[in-house]
Design a protein around this motif. Structure first.
Motif, short mmCIF file in Angstrom:
data_model
loop_
_atom_site.label_atom_id
_atom_site.label_comp_id
_atom_site.label_asym_id
_atom_site.label_seq_id
_atom_site.Cartn_x
_atom_site.Cartn_y
_atom_site.Cartn_z
N ALA A 7 0.87 -1.24 -0.02
CA ALA A 7 -0.01 0.18 -0.01
C ALA A 7 0.99 1.10 -0.07
N HIS B 56 -7.94 -7.35 9.22
CA HIS B 56 -7.62 -5.91 8.86
C HIS B 56 -6.19 -5.79 9.33
N TYR C 242 -7.01 -1.28 6.78
CA TYR C 242 -7.08 -1.73 5.65
C TYR C 242 -7.71 -3.12 5.50
N GLU D 207 -7.65 -2.79 0.26
CA GLU D 207 -8.61 -1.85 0.22
C GLU D 207 -8.71 -0.86 1.49
N LEU D 208 -8.28 0.17 1.45
CA LEU D 208 -8.34 1.21 2.94
C LEU D 208 -9.88 1.39 3.02
#
Length: 414
Positions: free
Chosen positions: A169, A189, A216, A222-223
């Motif tokens: 990321a 997460h 995340y 994905e944030l």
């Protein structure tokens, strides 16, 4: 006394928030130059009482005791000092002339040899991402991969066994230097703590003191959420408990924040600013009723999560000074601590009393040798993996960042 080593400029840079301390230090130095050693000693003692464990002050205080004829206190203070910095040759400092020939002084010299001896970790591995300035690390049991956060670029790296590291990321909006990482107990997460610091390559001055927590999706990358606090904060570390609550240490405001598993907001959990100086690492005890927190200046504290009562750990064992701890990790009624505020830096295991309120003994697990600046780590089963050479020293006074080599060392202790 080696005043060139511990100059007023260096001390004042550390104590810039306190004009009174700088004034007291200057008064002490003036007294020293005037050979008023009693006043010099008194001023150093005053600072050490107000803000303990600054090596410059402790060193000067030891000299002040020797110069005023208190040999016992001088030896006692030197014994404290070498736990902070074991590299000084006191025999070349005339201020210690009164104690150099004593047997107690010879014992200090022998202790210095032990405190500077090389103790290598069990093993280490190299990852070519040093230019990212790695600081934080965690591990996904499900993906069998490390996640490592960068101070310089704000990126998060993923490192799988026998594979090249990849940027998992890139630093998003409202994210800065990555200072802490942890994975939720359900392995769904990745939680990230960031702080806006001048070490961050995209640093903007009007964002100084901003901090954020990112959530995340660990599978997709994905944030999902961003929680931001503006001005006056520095999130140094974070940890997830088995219920899914996230605790975050703030080393500037000296508060503990949290994101409760039933609520989607960042809130203050406890204001500790009247008791601590600089919060850093945090770790939960076995039954998660308490948090241990490292105060970089003054030691380790235990916070009861139900009552929010905070108490500093008592030191029962010999030759122990709890200072300069960044990351700390609980296992088997011991705290494994990463000291990067001592000379040399070291990794130490401290055995706790049964109630977890006292430190009974210590065991040094890594010191000198290949050990650079240790910051954070992670237990994987019975093996501890930790960042060995976070390149904080790679910044010049002008802020230019230049590392020697490109390899991050991950140390392994069994």
């Amino acid at each position: 006394m080696r005043k060139n080593l511990y100059s007023l400029f260096v001390l004042c840079s550390i104590l810039s928030y306190s004009q009174s301390l700088r004034d007291i230090y200057q008064e002490g130095m003036n007294a020293y130059e005037e050979k008023n050693y009693e006043l010099f000693k008194q001023k150093m003692f005053t600072i050490d009482t107000m803000r303990p464990n600054y090596p410059a002050v402790v060193y000067n205080l030891a000299g002040g005791y020797a110069l005023t004829g208190n040999k016992v206190k001088s030896i006692e203070t030197l014994n404290k000092y070498i736990l902070m910095d074991a590299t000084q040759d006191f025999s070349k400092d005339n201020d210690f002339a009164a104690i150099i020939e004593s047997p107690d002084f010879e014992q200090i010299v022998e202790k210095q040899k032990l405190l500077t001896s090389i103790i290598e970790p069990t093993d280490l591995t190299k990852i070519p991402i040093l230019s990212s300035h790695p600081e934080s690390i965690t591990y996904s049991q499900k993906q069998k991969a490390f996640f490592i956060g960068g101070v310089r670029d704000g990126n998060i790296w993923k490192v799988e066994q026998d594979a090249d590291p990849i940027i998992w990321a890139e630093s998003p909006k409202n994210s800065w230097s990555v200072m802490g990482l942890d994975i939720s107990p359900d392995n769904k997460h990745l939680w990230v703590g960031t702080s806006s610091m001048s070490n961050y390559a995209s640093y903007i001055q009007n964002e100084e003191g901003f901090a954020s927590v990112l959530k995340y999706d660990l599978k997709s990358g994905e944030l999902l959420e961003t929680f931001v606090l503006p001005g006056g904060h520095n999130f140094g570390d974070l940890i997830a408990d088995t219920k899914g609550n996230i605790f975050i240490s703030d080393g500037t405001a000296n508060k503990l924040y949290w994101i409760e598993n039933t609520e989607n907001q960042l809130k203050e959990f406890a204001d500790l600013s009247n008791q601590v100086f600089n919060l850093q690492g945090l770790t939960l005890n076995e039954n998660e009723t308490a948090l241990f927190l490292s105060d970089y200046i003054d030691g380790i504290y235990k916070l009861d999560l139900a009552s929010k009562a905070l108490a500093k750990l008592d030191i029962v064992g010999e030759g122990i000074l709890i200072k300069g701890i960044d990351g700390l990790y609980f296992k088997d009624n011991s705290l494994l601590c990463l000291h990067n505020g001592t000379t040399p830096n070291r990794v130490v295991k401290y055995l706790l009393s049964e109630d977890g309120n006292s430190i009974l003994s210590k065991e040094t697990l890594a010191q000198s040798g290949s050990l650079g600046e240790p910051t954070q780590g992670i237990w994987i089963g019975d093996r501890f993996y930790f960042i060995m050479n976070s390149p904080w020293a790679a910044y010049s006074q002008d802020g230019i960042f230049s590392t020697e080599g490109d390899s991050l060392f991950i140390g392994i202790i069994e």
